[in-house]
Scaffold this active site. Structure first.
Site, PDB file in Angstrom:
ATOM      1  CG  LEU A  35       9.835  36.591  -0.076  1.00 41.11           C
ATOM      2  CD1 LEU A  35       9.061  36.323  -1.353  1.00 41.11           C
ATOM      3  CD2 LEU A  35      11.206  37.165  -0.397  1.00 41.11           C
ATOM      4  CE  LYS A  85       0.154  30.495  10.526  1.00 39.69           C
ATOM      5  NZ  LYS A  85      -0.567  30.195   9.262  1.00 39.69           N
ATOM      6  CG  ASP A 122      -3.709  32.072   6.550  1.00 41.45           C
ATOM      7  OD1 ASP A 122      -2.972  32.975   6.109  1.00 41.45           O
ATOM      8  OD2 ASP A 122      -3.341  31.231   7.386  1.00 41.45           O
ATOM      9  N   GLY A 146      -7.954  18.649   0.808  1.00 45.50           N
ATOM     10  CA  GLY A 146      -7.074  18.813   1.951  1.00 45.50           C
ATOM     11  C   GLY A 146      -7.836  19.287   3.173  1.00 45.50           C
ATOM     12  CB  ALA A 147      -8.691  18.312   6.156  1.00 48.91           C
ATOM     13  N   GLY A 149      -4.089  23.188   8.011  1.00 45.61           N
ATOM     14  CA  GLY A 149      -4.321  24.536   8.522  1.00 45.61           C
ATOM     15  C   GLY A 149      -4.877  25.487   7.483  1.00 45.61           C
ATOM     16  CG  ASN A 170      -7.735  15.317   4.474  1.00 46.44           C
ATOM     17  OD1 ASN A 170      -6.812  15.851   3.865  1.00 46.44           O
ATOM     18  ND2 ASN A 170      -7.589  14.820   5.691  1.00 46.44           N
ATOM     19  CB  THR A 172      -6.600  11.991   7.878  1.00 50.58           C
ATOM     20  OG1 THR A 172      -5.318  11.582   7.400  1.00 50.58           O
ATOM     21  CG2 THR A 172      -6.756  11.563   9.329  1.00 50.58           C
ATOM     22  N   GLY A 174     -10.633  12.114  10.397  1.00 48.49           N
ATOM     23  CA  GLY A 174     -10.782  12.991  11.556  1.00 48.49           C
ATOM     24  C   GLY A 174     -10.572  14.454  11.218  1.00 48.49           C
TER      25      GLY A 174
END
Length: 223
Positions: A35, A85, A122, A146-147, A149, A170, A172, A174
């Site tokens: 968009l 990115k 962001d 969450g971890a 981007g 998170n 995971t 690492g």
């Protein structure tokens, strides 16, 4: 192109796209669904700018070549989405602080001297959106779910914006530790009570985008 005949340019846009019209673009793969052209072209028209914004689908692995093309073609600016990115971050001349910390770029700005500066907007956009709703993060405790981007960008900006605690939850370990590091001195791994104790809970997981795995006990959420 006559007014309204160029796809993506609103009827109130520039009457003529000429050799003087500045071009900006979003690159990604896939990107045709974006968009961004509609949003940017509407903004250009509202501001009376002789600019046009297009979507360019760039194959995987060609992000650095897209930056080279930006220089050669004289594009005025470039938005960057997945999967380019990280590659674009390596190709620009300079990185703004957030982009340098994240090693990721979603916006490239052409400077008057020709240098290309990469930004990651962001996290700043997220914090600004909270402020627009009357929610300040300074001095607040935050639980970040969450971890990936998006979470890393948010953690980085929360640390810069003065959050008192950024607890990362998170699956995971690492990636969780990497996100904690980006939050700076206020970053910690989440404990069992962080969701209930937080002033702000941020969902940066994939739930709602192909996953329905709840990252926490929703009964612990509060107003």
């Amino acid at each position: 192109a006559a007014r309204g005949q160029c796809r993506g340019v609103p009827p109130e846009g520039p009457a003529v796209i000429s050799g003087a019209t500045r071009v900006a673009a979003v690159i990604g793969n896939p990107v045709r669904h974006s968009l961004s052209p509609a949003l940017h072209n509407a903004a250009f028209a509202q501001l009376g700018l002789d600019w046009v914004y297009v979507a360019l689908e760039v194959p995987h692995g060609e992000g650095q070549k897209a930056v080279d093309a930006m220089r050669v073609l004289g594009l005025g600016g470039m938005s960057v989405t997945m999967p380019h990115k990280e590659a674009v971050a390596q190709a620009v001349d300079e990185l703004a602080p957030a982009a340098a910390a994240l090693r990721s770029v979603n916006t490239v700005v052409a400077q008057p001297d020709g240098r290309l500066v990469g930004h990651s907007t962001d996290g700043a956009g997220f914090v600004s959106s909270l402020a627009a709703e009357g929610v300040e993060v300074a001095g607040r405790t935050v639980c970040l779910l969450g971890a990936g981007g998006a979470a890393r960008a948010i953690a980085d900006e929360l640390g810069r914006a003065g959050a008192a605690r950024v607890a990362v939850l998170n699956r995971t370990m690492g990636t969780a530790l990497e996100t904690v590091r980006l939050a700076g001195a206020v970053g910690v791994l989440a404990t069992a009570t962080d969701v209930a104790d937080a002033d702000i809970v941020v969902n940066a997981t994939s739930i709602g985008m192909g996953s329905n795995d709840l990252p926490c006990d929703v009964s612990r959420l509060h107003a």
